[in-house]
Design a protein around this motif. Sequence first.
Motif, PDB file in Angstrom:
ATOM      1  N   VAL A  85     -25.032  72.346 -31.985  1.00 36.98           N
ATOM      2  CA  VAL A  85     -24.317  71.405 -32.841  1.00 36.98           C
ATOM      3  C   VAL A  85     -23.316  70.610 -32.016  1.00 36.98           C
ATOM      4  N   LYS A  86     -23.030  69.420 -32.505  1.00 37.91           N
ATOM      5  CA  LYS A  86     -22.009  68.609 -31.830  1.00 37.91           C
ATOM      6  C   LYS A  86     -21.181  67.881 -32.878  1.00 37.91           C
ATOM      7  N   GLN A  87     -19.987  67.530 -32.468  1.00 40.07           N
ATOM      8  CA  GLN A  87     -19.112  66.675 -33.254  1.00 40.07           C
ATOM      9  C   GLN A  87     -18.757  65.493 -32.370  1.00 40.07           C
ATOM     10  N   ASP A  88     -19.102  64.297 -32.813  1.00 38.24           N
ATOM     11  CA  ASP A  88     -18.737  63.096 -32.075  1.00 38.24           C
ATOM     12  C   ASP A  88     -17.304  62.734 -32.418  1.00 38.24           C
ATOM     13  N   LEU A  89     -16.486  62.643 -31.384  1.00 36.81           N
ATOM     14  CA  LEU A  89     -15.067  62.318 -31.570  1.00 36.81           C
ATOM     15  C   LEU A  89     -14.642  61.302 -30.524  1.00 36.81           C
ATOM     16  N   PRO A  90     -13.754  60.401 -30.900  1.00 36.01           N
ATOM     17  CA  PRO A  90     -13.203  59.522 -29.865  1.00 36.01           C
ATOM     18  C   PRO A  90     -12.301  60.331 -28.948  1.00 36.01           C
ATOM     19  N   PRO A  91     -12.256  59.993 -27.666  1.00 37.52           N
ATOM     20  CA  PRO A  91     -11.414  60.747 -26.727  1.00 37.52           C
ATOM     21  C   PRO A  91      -9.968  60.883 -27.195  1.00 37.52           C
ATOM     22  N   SER A  92      -9.453  59.890 -27.905  1.00 31.66           N
ATOM     23  CA  SER A  92      -8.059  59.958 -28.367  1.00 31.66           C
ATOM     24  C   SER A  92      -7.833  61.135 -29.319  1.00 31.66           C
TER      25      SER A  92
END
Length: 182
Positions: A85-92
């Motif tokens: 599984v993954k969660q896409d998140l902005p680096p911020s």
Amino acid sequence: MSNRRKRLLPYASPFVMLIRKAISLGASEALLISTDILSIQDEIIEMCRAPKCEGFGQCANCPPHVMGPAEARKWIKNFSEALLVKQDLPPSDLFGPNEMERFQRMFTLVTSLEKIARNRGFEQATGLGAGSCKPVFCPEDVCSVLQGKACRLPHLARPSLEALGINVFELAKSVGWPMNKI
């Protein structure tokens, strides 16, 4: 058939349910993969040492206290497939006042999926986290397990893929998930 396609497995009904559940719990994407593609590398553990990760040596779920790469290679042979599984998140989102909240969500996601899988008959299902559980759950406390006591949060605390020597960047690339080093 492409090499990428060989590494992804067809979804059987219990896995379809787990994939759907992963998405409903906040995963951006979930895939059933063959454990054959999990590359466990001794060098990954060395990355925890220098520059020193804040969890290194501070937590029972981090090196050198968690199983090493050789033991992880033997352990992983008990499984033929894994739910990735993954969660896409902005680096911020990974750096700032709420950064640990993002990691808490991932630990909650994988432990919830572990519980569901076990309730569905996958008794050996084991969720792995992302990063060290120490700064996420016990930032101000000494790890109770290292003091010979029970874990404060055994339903959430887990070793990470990296702690076992799994090269997360290589894994993401092998399934076609873009991932950038920060």
